[in-house]
Design a protein around this motif. Structure first.
Motif, mmCIF file in Angstrom:
data_model
loop_
_atom_site.group_PDB
_atom_site.id
_atom_site.type_symbol
_atom_site.label_atom_id
_atom_site.label_comp_id
_atom_site.label_asym_id
_atom_site.label_seq_id
_atom_site.Cartn_x
_atom_site.Cartn_y
_atom_site.Cartn_z
ATOM 1 N N PHE A 215 0.864 -1.176 0.000
ATOM 2 C CA PHE A 215 0.000 0.000 0.000
ATOM 3 C C PHE A 215 0.901 1.226 0.000
ATOM 4 O O PHE A 215 1.705 1.415 0.906
ATOM 5 C CB PHE A 215 -0.901 -0.021 1.242
ATOM 6 C CG PHE A 215 -1.694 1.247 1.461
ATOM 7 C CD1 PHE A 215 -2.496 1.778 0.448
ATOM 8 C CD2 PHE A 215 -1.652 1.896 2.692
ATOM 9 C CE1 PHE A 215 -3.232 2.940 0.661
ATOM 10 C CE2 PHE A 215 -2.386 3.057 2.915
ATOM 11 C CZ PHE A 215 -3.177 3.577 1.901
ATOM 12 N N LEU A 216 0.788 2.026 -1.065
ATOM 13 C CA LEU A 216 1.622 3.225 -1.189
ATOM 14 C C LEU A 216 0.893 4.410 -0.588
ATOM 15 O O LEU A 216 -0.261 4.678 -0.941
ATOM 16 C CB LEU A 216 1.923 3.516 -2.661
ATOM 17 C CG LEU A 216 2.559 2.391 -3.476
ATOM 18 C CD1 LEU A 216 2.867 2.876 -4.885
ATOM 19 C CD2 LEU A 216 3.834 1.897 -2.806
ATOM 20 N N ALA B 53 7.106 11.584 13.613
ATOM 21 C CA ALA B 53 6.507 10.252 13.545
ATOM 22 C C ALA B 53 7.317 9.356 12.615
ATOM 23 O O ALA B 53 7.895 9.820 11.631
ATOM 24 C CB ALA B 53 5.065 10.341 13.061
ATOM 25 N N THR B 54 7.341 8.072 12.921
ATOM 26 C CA THR B 54 8.080 7.100 12.119
ATOM 27 C C THR B 54 7.108 6.209 11.330
ATOM 28 O O THR B 54 7.515 5.204 10.754
ATOM 29 C CB THR B 54 8.944 6.225 13.030
ATOM 30 O OG1 THR B 54 8.118 5.776 14.121
ATOM 31 C CG2 THR B 54 10.105 7.023 13.600
ATOM 32 N N VAL B 55 5.831 6.566 11.349
ATOM 33 C CA VAL B 55 4.798 5.792 10.648
ATOM 34 C C VAL B 55 3.934 6.762 9.839
ATOM 35 O O VAL B 55 3.938 7.965 10.109
ATOM 36 C CB VAL B 55 3.910 5.004 11.646
ATOM 37 C CG1 VAL B 55 4.751 4.060 12.498
ATOM 38 C CG2 VAL B 55 3.088 5.951 12.525
ATOM 39 N N PRO B 56 3.185 6.255 8.852
ATOM 40 C CA PRO B 56 2.317 7.139 8.070
ATOM 41 C C PRO B 56 1.268 7.827 8.939
ATOM 42 O O PRO B 56 0.752 7.238 9.895
ATOM 43 C CB PRO B 56 1.636 6.191 7.073
ATOM 44 C CG PRO B 56 2.460 4.956 7.053
ATOM 45 C CD PRO B 56 3.138 4.857 8.376
ATOM 46 N N ILE B 57 0.961 9.074 8.582
ATOM 47 C CA ILE B 57 -0.062 9.862 9.277
ATOM 48 C C ILE B 57 -1.268 9.980 8.358
ATOM 49 O O ILE B 57 -1.154 10.384 7.199
ATOM 50 C CB ILE B 57 0.459 11.269 9.607
ATOM 51 C CG1 ILE B 57 1.720 11.182 10.453
ATOM 52 C CG2 ILE B 57 -0.618 12.101 10.309
ATOM 53 C CD1 ILE B 57 2.552 12.450 10.397
ATOM 54 N N ILE C 230 -2.425 17.488 3.680
ATOM 55 C CA ILE C 230 -1.403 16.940 2.772
ATOM 56 C C ILE C 230 -0.184 17.868 2.754
ATOM 57 O O ILE C 230 0.959 17.409 2.837
ATOM 58 C CB ILE C 230 -1.993 16.732 1.358
ATOM 59 C CG1 ILE C 230 -3.027 15.592 1.382
ATOM 60 C CG2 ILE C 230 -0.884 16.415 0.343
ATOM 61 C CD1 ILE C 230 -3.894 15.490 0.122
ATOM 62 N N LEU C 231 -0.430 19.169 2.682
ATOM 63 C CA LEU C 231 0.681 20.132 2.732
ATOM 64 C C LEU C 231 1.445 20.038 4.052
ATOM 65 O O LEU C 231 2.658 20.219 4.100
ATOM 66 C CB LEU C 231 0.161 21.565 2.547
ATOM 67 C CG LEU C 231 -0.297 21.926 1.131
ATOM 68 C CD1 LEU C 231 -0.972 23.299 1.114
ATOM 69 C CD2 LEU C 231 0.889 21.902 0.165
ATOM 70 N N ALA C 232 0.711 19.735 5.130
ATOM 71 C CA ALA C 232 1.331 19.650 6.461
ATOM 72 C C ALA C 232 2.074 18.334 6.666
ATOM 73 O O ALA C 232 2.768 18.161 7.665
ATOM 74 C CB ALA C 232 0.272 19.830 7.544
ATOM 75 N N GLY C 233 1.906 17.384 5.725
ATOM 76 C CA GLY C 233 2.669 16.136 5.820
ATOM 77 C C GLY C 233 1.857 14.862 5.977
ATOM 78 O O GLY C 233 2.412 13.799 6.242
ATOM 79 N N ALA C 234 0.532 14.931 5.808
ATOM 80 C CA ALA C 234 -0.277 13.711 5.911
ATOM 81 C C ALA C 234 0.048 12.753 4.757
ATOM 82 O O ALA C 234 0.332 13.185 3.642
ATOM 83 C CB ALA C 234 -1.765 14.045 5.895
ATOM 84 N N ASP C 235 0.013 11.460 5.051
ATOM 85 C CA ASP C 235 0.339 10.424 4.067
ATOM 86 C C ASP C 235 -0.900 9.710 3.525
ATOM 87 O O ASP C 235 -0.841 9.045 2.494
ATOM 88 C CB ASP C 235 1.246 9.364 4.710
ATOM 89 C CG ASP C 235 2.516 9.973 5.271
ATOM 90 O OD1 ASP C 235 3.368 10.388 4.460
ATOM 91 O OD2 ASP C 235 2.644 10.073 6.508
ATOM 92 N N ILE C 236 -2.009 9.809 4.267
ATOM 93 C CA ILE C 236 -3.242 9.098 3.904
ATOM 94 C C ILE C 236 -4.423 10.026 4.161
ATOM 95 O O ILE C 236 -4.435 10.768 5.153
ATOM 96 C CB ILE C 236 -3.427 7.821 4.776
ATOM 97 C CG1 ILE C 236 -2.257 6.845 4.583
ATOM 98 C CG2 ILE C 236 -4.768 7.121 4.467
ATOM 99 C CD1 ILE C 236 -2.240 5.703 5.598
ATOM 100 N N VAL C 237 -5.420 9.986 3.267
ATOM 101 C CA VAL C 237 -6.702 10.650 3.509
ATOM 102 C C VAL C 237 -7.732 9.556 3.762
ATOM 103 O O VAL C 237 -7.974 8.705 2.903
ATOM 104 C CB VAL C 237 -7.117 11.537 2.319
ATOM 105 C CG1 VAL C 237 -8.585 11.954 2.441
ATOM 106 C CG2 VAL C 237 -6.211 12.762 2.229
ATOM 107 N N ASN C 238 -8.314 9.566 4.954
ATOM 108 C CA ASN C 238 -9.301 8.566 5.372
ATOM 109 C C ASN C 238 -10.661 9.259 5.410
ATOM 110 O O ASN C 238 -10.937 10.048 6.302
ATOM 111 C CB ASN C 238 -8.912 8.030 6.753
ATOM 112 C CG ASN C 238 -9.885 6.983 7.262
ATOM 113 O OD1 ASN C 238 -10.660 6.417 6.504
ATOM 114 N ND2 ASN C 238 -9.845 6.734 8.567
ATOM 115 N N VAL D 178 -0.654 10.752 -1.685
ATOM 116 C CA VAL D 178 -1.256 10.133 -0.502
ATOM 117 C C VAL D 178 -2.031 8.874 -0.853
ATOM 118 O O VAL D 178 -2.573 8.730 -1.953
ATOM 119 C CB VAL D 178 -2.208 11.104 0.254
ATOM 120 C CG1 VAL D 178 -1.442 12.281 0.827
ATOM 121 C CG2 VAL D 178 -3.360 11.558 -0.620
ATOM 122 N N GLY D 179 -2.090 7.979 0.108
ATOM 123 C CA GLY D 179 -3.036 6.872 0.033
ATOM 124 C C GLY D 179 -4.410 7.390 0.409
ATOM 125 O O GLY D 179 -4.534 8.428 1.072
#
Length: 275
Positions: A5-6, A91-95, A109-117, A136-137
């Motif tokens: 999962f990217l 953080a060492t894991v996706p946010i 996303i600009l602030a560094g989020a990796d996933i939109v839920n 983002v995922g």
């Protein structure tokens, strides 16, 4: 099913069930209520969840529980963006950002989020545009109705096939907009416009949702269906939540969204060993 999962700068290998830890940044989550301190407490809580073994953090600023009051855009931004900014450095894991508002998605996303839920599966106007040019995922969830009224009288002819058809339709739309298959999770939306019977049917038939070819995210932690089965109010649903998480993982769910990270991580280590 693709095994990776990217999401943002991460690539998760889904050869085992992953734990998504819930980071609620709402005034009722932290008793002191001050803006600055609740962001600090949320970051502290998030780091604690990583220490407990969370694979992903899910940051949310608006409750979607049944009957919850909507939160204004500015209020939601002021809750979540400082937390995501802070976490993106440490953080060492996706946010993950838990929101249906396109502007919150963009800023997160600009602030560094990796996933939109997104509980609304990117159906809000501008939501697809907010994610499509990023890396983002995304997680697309099924909900019948809106949080304010969804639990009053949910009705389905066949809950499993209707949830499945909705998720297939959204998957196709999102992919047609240029989001690649390996960036998409699907979530049947337990408790979102579903009675106890509907929720149980979805758990029983989780395998039939797997043949959509996408990893499933399941959120049953502390939900009222577990209270209906086992009794106990929200704070007393730990053991029922663990049972639900284990069953979901055994039935093939790849991401389990929970409040109680350490307990779930330990339980899912047993599942991974057996599988």
């Amino acid at each position: 099913m693709h095994s990776h999962f990217l999401c943002g700068k991460y690539q998760l290998n889904l050869n085992r069930p992953h734990v998504m830890g819930i980071v609620n940044v709402t005034p009722d989550s932290f008793s002191d209520g001050g803006q600055f301190s609740s962001a600090n407490l949320a970051v502290e809580h998030a780091l604690q969840l990583i220490a407990e073994g969370a694979d992903i953090l899910d940051v949310g600023g608006e409750s979607t529980r049944p009957g919850a009051k909507p939160v204004s855009l500015d209020e939601e931004l002021s809750r979540v963006i400082p937390v995501i900014k802070a976490l993106s450095h440490i953080a060492t894991v996706p946010i993950s950002i838990d929101t249906y508002k396109p502007e919150v998605m963009r800023q997160a996303i600009l602030a560094g989020a990796d996933i939109v839920n997104d509980v609304r599966a990117l159906q809000e106007q501008g939501a697809l545009e907010a994610v499509v040019n990023s890396k983002v995922g995304v997680c697309l969830m099924h909900m019948q109705g809106i949080p304010q009224t969804m639990q009053l009288k949910p009705v389905y002819e066949d809950v499993v096939s209707e949830v499945k058809q909705f998720l297939i339709d959204r998957l196709n739309v999102v992919m047609a907009h240029g989001v690649s298959k390996n960036r998409i999770l699907l979530d049947p939306g337990f408790g979102f416009g579903k009675t106890r019977i509907h929720n149980i049917a979805l758990i029983q038939h989780l395998d039939s949702l797997l043949d959509m070819g996408q990893p499933l995210l399941v959120g049953l932690s502390r939900k009222s269906v577990l209270g209906a089965i086992a009794g106990g109010d929200e704070g007393q649903r730990l053991y029922a939540s663990i049972a639900a998480s284990v069953i979901a993982a055994m039935k093939g769910a790849k991401i389990i969204r929970v409040h109680d990270v350490k307990a779930t991580v330990d339980a899912l280590k047993v599942v991974a060993a057996i599988q």
